[in-house]
Design an enzyme around this catalytic site. Structure first.
Site, mmCIF file in Angstrom:
data_model
loop_
_atom_site.group_PDB
_atom_site.id
_atom_site.type_symbol
_atom_site.label_atom_id
_atom_site.label_comp_id
_atom_site.label_asym_id
_atom_site.label_seq_id
_atom_site.Cartn_x
_atom_site.Cartn_y
_atom_site.Cartn_z
ATOM 1 N N ARG A 1 0.800 -1.214 0.000
ATOM 2 C CA ARG A 1 0.000 0.000 0.000
ATOM 3 C C ARG A 1 0.840 1.275 0.000
ATOM 4 O O ARG A 1 0.624 2.152 -0.829
ATOM 5 C CB ARG A 1 -0.917 0.047 1.239
ATOM 6 C CG ARG A 1 -2.161 -0.756 1.117
ATOM 7 C CD ARG A 1 -2.537 -1.349 2.448
ATOM 8 N NE ARG A 1 -1.571 -2.394 2.765
ATOM 9 C CZ ARG A 1 -1.721 -3.656 2.372
ATOM 10 N NH1 ARG A 1 -2.780 -4.012 1.731
ATOM 11 N NH2 ARG A 1 -0.779 -4.563 2.627
ATOM 12 N N THR A 2 1.792 1.386 0.928
ATOM 13 C CA THR A 2 2.485 2.664 1.103
ATOM 14 C C THR A 2 3.297 2.985 -0.150
ATOM 15 O O THR A 2 3.215 4.082 -0.695
ATOM 16 C CB THR A 2 3.400 2.600 2.342
ATOM 17 O OG1 THR A 2 2.643 2.070 3.422
ATOM 18 C CG2 THR A 2 3.929 3.965 2.699
ATOM 19 N N LYS B 1 26.099 -4.038 -0.369
ATOM 20 C CA LYS B 1 27.579 -4.086 -0.419
ATOM 21 C C LYS B 1 28.192 -3.413 0.800
ATOM 22 O O LYS B 1 29.405 -3.255 0.888
ATOM 23 C CB LYS B 1 28.080 -3.364 -1.676
ATOM 24 C CG LYS B 1 27.575 -3.948 -2.972
ATOM 25 C CD LYS B 1 28.107 -3.095 -4.140
ATOM 26 C CE LYS B 1 27.132 -3.105 -5.309
ATOM 27 N NZ LYS B 1 27.410 -1.989 -6.235
ATOM 28 N N ARG C 1 11.274 3.607 3.624
ATOM 29 C CA ARG C 1 10.853 2.651 4.672
ATOM 30 C C ARG C 1 12.096 1.857 5.051
ATOM 31 O O ARG C 1 12.816 1.363 4.171
ATOM 32 C CB ARG C 1 9.770 1.708 4.160
ATOM 33 C CG ARG C 1 9.504 0.564 5.146
ATOM 34 C CD ARG C 1 8.288 -0.245 4.797
ATOM 35 N NE ARG C 1 7.064 0.523 5.020
ATOM 36 C CZ ARG C 1 5.832 0.015 4.889
ATOM 37 N NH1 ARG C 1 5.681 -1.251 4.558
ATOM 38 N NH2 ARG C 1 4.775 0.764 5.104
ATOM 39 N N HIS D 1 4.767 5.645 11.507
ATOM 40 C CA HIS D 1 4.281 5.576 10.119
ATOM 41 C C HIS D 1 3.308 6.743 9.945
ATOM 42 O O HIS D 1 2.089 6.572 9.884
ATOM 43 C CB HIS D 1 3.586 4.230 9.911
ATOM 44 C CG HIS D 1 3.325 3.849 8.486
ATOM 45 N ND1 HIS D 1 3.495 4.716 7.429
ATOM 46 C CD2 HIS D 1 2.892 2.677 7.942
ATOM 47 C CE1 HIS D 1 3.185 4.078 6.303
ATOM 48 N NE2 HIS D 1 2.819 2.848 6.593
#
Ligand code: CP
Length: 303
Positions: free
Chosen positions: A52-53, A82, A103, A131
């Protein structure tokens, strides 16, 4: 003062929230110029999974006339794999775009990113931290159903690890008549720091393990037990399935109550609930697009 980065729900005052809600209404009713962000580029950096986000932010940018660059699963396919630090990644990516949506599995990662970025950073979830844009879409959805800010909200499930709870509570704190009932196992109770914050703001809240208290709520905000935050599966299994909204629970709920969930759900709301008129979690997810369009328009607005 206008926000430059969106890292925490605690940054938002009531005026800014209402500005974003008004903009969302305009966008939803198509009274808004859709090419507003033409020429702008959004970079999405997702070190944890999202449906969704990420997709609603990307769709929001495209619908506003902007463009999107991204890295598929940033933890595995960006140079983080890396050994590159987040700081270095941000120093580089910020010169390729006009806004970064991030995120990350670490609490505080978005705040770190904002310190190294010359362009706005939006927190799309930082571990078990916050959030904030989910909270904005949640509150927008609540207000679209309750034309008054004097409702009781029951927050259910994993309140310790659920970052949407940690962001929604500070937004609710702007509305003195709102009452919160936290329903969770003791081990998954809302964090002390959040409860202190609510106390300082004189927010009325209570804590219980008793699921039946949902019968007192106008809004039932169900959440998933956050499997990814548990160190061992046995602990997770202990709480998995503790609070399930199914047909038998529906009987206790107020006739005008609404059932929300930030999604994804696992087993905490059964599919038989989906057709109940009180279930609004898919409408909630759909509002993610419009509120995120409004958030982007707000960030880029020069006035
Ligand atoms: N609500 C939410 O954050 O969903 P995603 O994990 O799918 O983005």
């Amino acid at each position: 003062m206008k926000l430059r980065h969106i890292i925490s729900a605690r940054q938002f005052d009531k005026k800014t929230l209402e500005q974003i809600f008004n903009l969302t209404d305009k966008i939803k009713s198509q009274k808004y110029n859709n090419n507003h962000l033409s020429g702008k580029i959004m970079a999405t950096l997702f070190y944890e999974p999202s449906t969704r986000t990420r997709l609603s932010f990307e769709s929001a940018m495209l619908r506003l006339g902007g463009k999107v660059i991204t890295t598929e699963n940033a933890a595995e396919f960006s140079s983080a794999a890396k050994g590159e630090t987040l700081e270095d990644t941000i120093r580089v990516v910020n010169s390729y775009c006009d806004v970064i949506v991030i995120r990350h599995f670490n609490e505080g990662a978005s705040e770190v990113a904002s310190r190294y970025s010359k362009v706005p950073v939006i927190n799309a979830g930082d571990g078990k931290g916050e959030h904030p844009t989910q909270a904005i879409l949640d509150l927008y959805t609540i207000f679209s159903r309750f034309n008054r800010a004097d409702f009781t909200i029951a927050m259910v499930g994993d309140l310790k690890n659920g970052r949407t709870i940690h962001s929604l509570c500070p937004l609710l704190a702007h509305y003195p008549k709102v009452k919160i009932i936290f329903i969770s196992p003791k081990a998954l109770a809302a964090p002390k720091s959040l409860k202190e914050y609510l106390k300082q703001r004189r927010v009325h809240f209570e804590e219980t393990e008793n699921f039946k208290k949902v019968e007192l709520a106008d809004v039932i905000y169900q959440t998933r037990i956050q499997k990814e935050r548990f160190k061992n599966t046995r602990d997770y299994q202990k709480y998995f399935g503790k609070y399930i909204i199914d047909g038998s629970i529906l009987k206790y709920l107020r006739s005008k109550a609404v059932i929300m969930h930030p999604l994804p759900r696992v087993n905490e709301i059964t599919q038989e609930v989906d057709s109940d008129r009180r279930a609004i979690y898919f409408e909630e997810a759909a509002n993610g697009l419009y509120t995120r369009m409004a958030i982007l328009a707000y960030l880029f607005d020069k006035s």
